[in-house]
Design an enzyme around this catalytic site. Structure first.
Site, mmCIF file in Angstrom:
data_model
loop_
_atom_site.group_PDB
_atom_site.id
_atom_site.type_symbol
_atom_site.label_atom_id
_atom_site.label_comp_id
_atom_site.label_asym_id
_atom_site.label_seq_id
_atom_site.Cartn_x
_atom_site.Cartn_y
_atom_site.Cartn_z
ATOM 1 N N LYS A 471 40.256 41.732 50.557
ATOM 2 C CA LYS A 471 41.582 41.303 50.095
ATOM 3 C C LYS A 471 41.593 39.813 49.794
ATOM 4 O O LYS A 471 40.737 39.055 50.253
ATOM 5 C CB LYS A 471 42.648 41.620 51.153
ATOM 6 N N HIS A 517 46.592 47.360 46.362
ATOM 7 C CA HIS A 517 47.891 47.050 46.950
ATOM 8 C C HIS A 517 48.202 45.602 46.572
ATOM 9 O O HIS A 517 47.325 44.743 46.689
ATOM 10 C CB HIS A 517 47.853 47.112 48.481
#
Length: 639
Positions: A471, A517
């Protein structure tokens, strides 16, 4: 023997040399500035021995590790001062933290610390520092440690929890001895500037079933100027506290009857939230996103499929519903959603997709609920119920870089609008993870390439990615220099597989899509709290819940005031009229206190001349303006 310095060079030293000897061998200036060392990546005292082949770095006040060393040492000085002043104080833990240090303590005979005690504690700390007492390290056996801390039950508990064979050390300054692994400064005289800051309650080991201790906070810096700047920022932070301003400005409220961590928005707060959402919504449509709406609750089977039931159960709210009849009850378990992603995954699965449909970008302002401990709930910044500006991008492996670049463009637009500077951090594969080496390598390299294309510098946070993928976290800096983690982009290998998502490739085969996401605000509640503190409540004109107040000087001016307020509304502005029978200075003070961007004063001259007198909240009186000129300002600020 030879040791290796940070630049790769080597230095010969006699056997038995210490870190202090290394500093002295490099130069007298470094020996004087030395505070500690790093030996083979491990922080140590100056007195620590070095061995042949060791990699050695010297810690000075300019080193990244120096503040932690200083603050940990100052925590010991504070503990020594407490012992001198109050006698048999029981001590828990006293670590250095991001902006200072603390020590968890229990005073004898039921005594309680108060801020009134700070001056005496600081005075005694200053005496210990002036005495320039050395921090003396001693290795002890487990039995010796238990005997030494016979009157310290919390310390004894820590000792008993240490693994068998672990080295146990104590540090003494004067007559005070503490259990500690170190390292520390060479002596107390190396502490140049410190201050005690606040008190709080803290359960021992964070366990609400254990006793409540007093947590005494302080901070320390290597110069009085840095300390003064920090204390000024603390004062600013207190003035900007969104909980205080949120109440004063009528933004939101909390009610114990409703429950802990559940903000309730008053009309002004609702207006700000909706304005933020509408602004972002319009931008997202232009960027090719499609809005969806998903339920607040799902059958437990959804959470079992997604993995939340097993991994996140304690942070969720579950309940049962009778889906049968009173005569033949059939109970089904449901869970309130802590995340929006399973709903978006199910929406994707609702239709067949080919590579031509991808990327598919779903977004939602989805309210979620998480079971946070009441002790960590903090206004809007950490709540149990909050709304995420959530989006999920379903794409092919080869589209990941372009999609992440587009998300970073969006981040830049949003953060730039509010004047935030920001930094990026890429978190890589943790020890426990799913997915192949090839998937992780491609995903991590994709994030790095996207940052490079966007010319965005980043730090690597090794091993701190989610179990389902790497991420990027975006950390913004506010007006007084505080850092907040806001936006995130995460690659997920897990959920598409769990729900069996596929798309038809150009070769007419079935492949699993990659899933991103992403959230820009993160939690809208949290972002609003950050904005309130960043702007000290004075939100920019386009976002302010009330943009203009019209102030009629006398009753005879009320009609003209109402007419101009109508023109402001027609221009898309949010306006109120202060027509109470109060002096003008009171009306102006009230508008200033509410952080309203503009005040329009309406009196005889304004009515006769067809103009308006304008006051701006920070600049004051701007003089008389043509009405159309002011309306143009309002139109420009309208969404």
């Amino acid at each position: 023997m030879e040791i290796v310095l940070p630049d790769g060079s080597k230095k010969e030293l006699p056997a038995g040399a210490t870190v202090a000897d290394v500093a002295a061998a490099i130069g007298a200036g470094l020996a004087k500035a030395a505070l500690g060392g790093i030996v083979n990546d491990r922080p140590v005292d100056l007195t620590a021995p070095v061995a042949d082949g060791d990699a050695v770095a010297i810690v000075t006040a300019k080193s990244p590790e120096a503040l932690e060393l200083l603050r940990h040492s100052t925590a010991h000085v504070m503990a020594a001062a407490l012992t001198d002043l109050f006698g048999d104080v029981e001590f828990g833990v006293g670590p250095a933290i991001e902006n200072g240090f603390y020590y968890d303590v229990k005073l004898p005979d039921g005594k309680a610390l108060s801020p009134d005690d700070f001056a005496a504690i600081e005075a005694r700390m200053a005496e210990i520092i002036a005495a320039d007492e050395p921090f003396a390290r001693t290795e002890v056996t487990r039995d010796e440690a238990l005997a030494l801390f016979a009157g310290q039950p919390l310390k004894r508990e820590l000792i008993e929890e240490l693994p068998e064979g672990e080295t146990i050390t104590t540090y003494a300054i004067g007559s005070f001895t503490d259990l500690c692994r170190g390292p520390h400064l060479p002596s107390t005289g190396k502490i140049p500037a410190f201050k005690l800051t606040k008190l709080a309650g803290a359960y021992w080991k964070g366990d609400s079933d254990r006793e409540m201790l007093t947590r005494l906070y302080g901070t320390a810096f290597f110069s009085k100027k840095e300390l003064e700047e920090h204390l000024h920022n603390l004062e600013e932070a207190e003035k900007r506290d969104h909980r205080k301003l949120g109440r004063e400005l009528g933004i939101y409220m909390m009610d114990p009857m409703a429950g802990v961590g559940l903000p309730m928005y008053l009309p002004k707060g609702a207006r700000v939230i909706r304005t933020l959402q509408e602004w972002l919504r319009r931008d997202l449509y232009e960027r090719g996103y499609e809005e969806v709406i998903t339920p607040h609750i799902y059958n437990a089977d959804v959470w079992k499929t997604s993995g939340h039931y097993g991994f996140y159960h304690d942070n969720m709210y579950f309940f049962e519903i009778n889906e049968g009849s009173d005569e033949e009850p059939r109970l089904s378990e449901y869970g309130v959603k802590p995340m929006n992603c399973p709903g978006h995954v199910m929406l994707y699965k609702n239709e067949l997709h080919s590579y031509r449909d991808l990327p598919l970008r779903y977004f939602e302002f989805g309210t979620v609920y998480r079971h946070e401990m009441s002790g960590v709930v903090h206004g809007l910044l950490r709540a149990r119920g909050f709304t995420q500006d959530d989006a999920h991008v379903f794409c092919t492996k080869d589209q990941v870089v372009e999609e992440v670049v587009a998300i970073l463009d969006l981040v830049d637009h949003i953060m730039g609008t509010f004047g935030f500077s920001y930094e990026a951090e890429i978190s890589t594969r943790p020890e426990k993870s799913i997915g192949t080496d090839e998937m992780w390598e491609h995903a991590t390299n994709s994030l790095m390439e996207a940052c490079a294309r966007h010319d965005l510098a980043y730090e690597i946070n090794e091993g701190d990615g989610a179990f389902y993928g790497p991420k990027i976290d975006i950390k913004v800096k506010d007006a007084i220099g505080r850092t907040w983690q806001c936006s995130t982009v995460q690659i997920d290998f897990n959920m598409p597989l769990r729900f069996g998502l596929t798309y038809r490739t150009e070769d007419n085969t079935e492949e699993t899509p990659w899933m991103l996401h992403r959230a820009i605000f993160g939690s809208i509640e949290r972002f609003l709290g950050i904005l309130i503190e960043h702007y000290a409540g004075a939100l920019p004109l386009w976002l302010a819940p009330v943009q203009v107040v019209v102030l009629p000087i006398a009753d005879r001016h009320k009609e003209a005031a109402a007419a101009f307020a109508g023109e402001i509304k027609g221009a898309g502005g949010r306006v109120e009229i202060y027509d109470q029978n109060e002096p003008m200075r009171v009306k102006i003070a009230k508008a200033q206190a509410q952080k309203v961007p503009y005040m329009i004063i309406m009196g005889d001259a304004e009515v006769e001349e067809g103009v308006v007198s304008v006051r701006e909240r920070s600049e004051g009186d701007l003089g008389k303006w043509d009405r159309e000129k002011f309306l143009a300002v309002i139109r420009e600020a309208a969404l």
